[in-house]
Design an enzyme around this catalytic site. Sequence first.
Site, mmCIF file in Angstrom:
data_model
loop_
_atom_site.group_PDB
_atom_site.id
_atom_site.type_symbol
_atom_site.label_atom_id
_atom_site.label_comp_id
_atom_site.label_asym_id
_atom_site.label_seq_id
_atom_site.Cartn_x
_atom_site.Cartn_y
_atom_site.Cartn_z
ATOM 1 N N THR A 13 8.862 20.669 17.202
ATOM 2 C CA THR A 13 10.251 20.454 17.620
ATOM 3 C C THR A 13 10.785 19.072 17.238
ATOM 4 O O THR A 13 11.983 18.829 17.381
ATOM 5 C CB THR A 13 10.378 20.626 19.141
ATOM 6 O OG1 THR A 13 9.508 19.693 19.785
ATOM 7 C CG2 THR A 13 10.003 22.043 19.556
ATOM 8 N N GLU A 86 5.513 14.289 24.758
ATOM 9 C CA GLU A 86 4.397 15.237 24.628
ATOM 10 C C GLU A 86 3.476 15.218 25.847
ATOM 11 O O GLU A 86 2.475 15.937 25.876
ATOM 12 C CB GLU A 86 3.595 14.960 23.350
ATOM 13 C CG GLU A 86 4.420 14.866 22.069
ATOM 14 C CD GLU A 86 5.334 16.058 21.810
ATOM 15 O OE1 GLU A 86 5.147 17.116 22.440
ATOM 16 O OE2 GLU A 86 6.255 15.917 20.989
HETATM 17 N N1 PCA Z 1 6.468 18.183 19.104
HETATM 18 C C1 PCA Z 1 5.428 17.571 18.354
HETATM 19 C C2 PCA Z 1 4.205 18.326 18.742
HETATM 20 C C3 PCA Z 1 4.712 19.677 19.077
HETATM 21 C C4 PCA Z 1 6.158 19.481 19.299
HETATM 22 O O1 PCA Z 1 6.969 20.321 19.538
HETATM 23 C C5 PCA Z 1 5.713 17.733 16.887
HETATM 24 O O2 PCA Z 1 6.820 18.142 16.511
HETATM 25 O O3 PCA Z 1 4.811 17.443 16.078
#
Ligand code: PCA
Length: 154
Positions: A13, A86
């Site tokens: 995302t 995260e």
């Molecule tokens: N964000 C981080 C890890 C998973 C997410 O949705 C990314 O984009 O790498």
Amino acid sequence: MLRMASRVFVYGTLKRGEPNHHWLTKKENGQARFLGRGKTAAKFPLVVGTRYNIPFLLARPGEGNHIEGEIYEVDVAMFGKLDQLEDYPQYYDREEQAILTEQNENIQCWVYLIRNFPEKMMAKKLIASYHNTPEQPYSENYLNSSPEDLATDE
Ligand code: PCA
């Protein structure tokens, strides 16, 4: 070069055009510089899980696909913000992984991944590239998601 910079490979995302990309562009969060697109040198299982439709890169190298994503150089402030998003280390863990750039260079980047996941996640569709879609929309309520949702994949 940014002072005290770290390289982060994002596959979910946080990519351009995806629902959390604004975290990387918000000035108050710190600095992020786009270095280019890349893919993981190793294969990984990448799945979309829980009722929030969250992308999870599972810590099981060798299975799945070479995952496509974007490489950013981030300063300490921005890296801290990403850890907050995260929920590192309670939800996602992170580790340095070899990433192949479009120039075929092999560079080490931080990657957020899931170390403890229910085995049934491996039975999901293993994708090579994440994209948020109306059919499987990333939930606005993702901040309510907890490691328990991950444990049950619900
Ligand atoms: N964000 C981080 C890890 C998973 C997410 O949705 C990314 O984009 O790498």
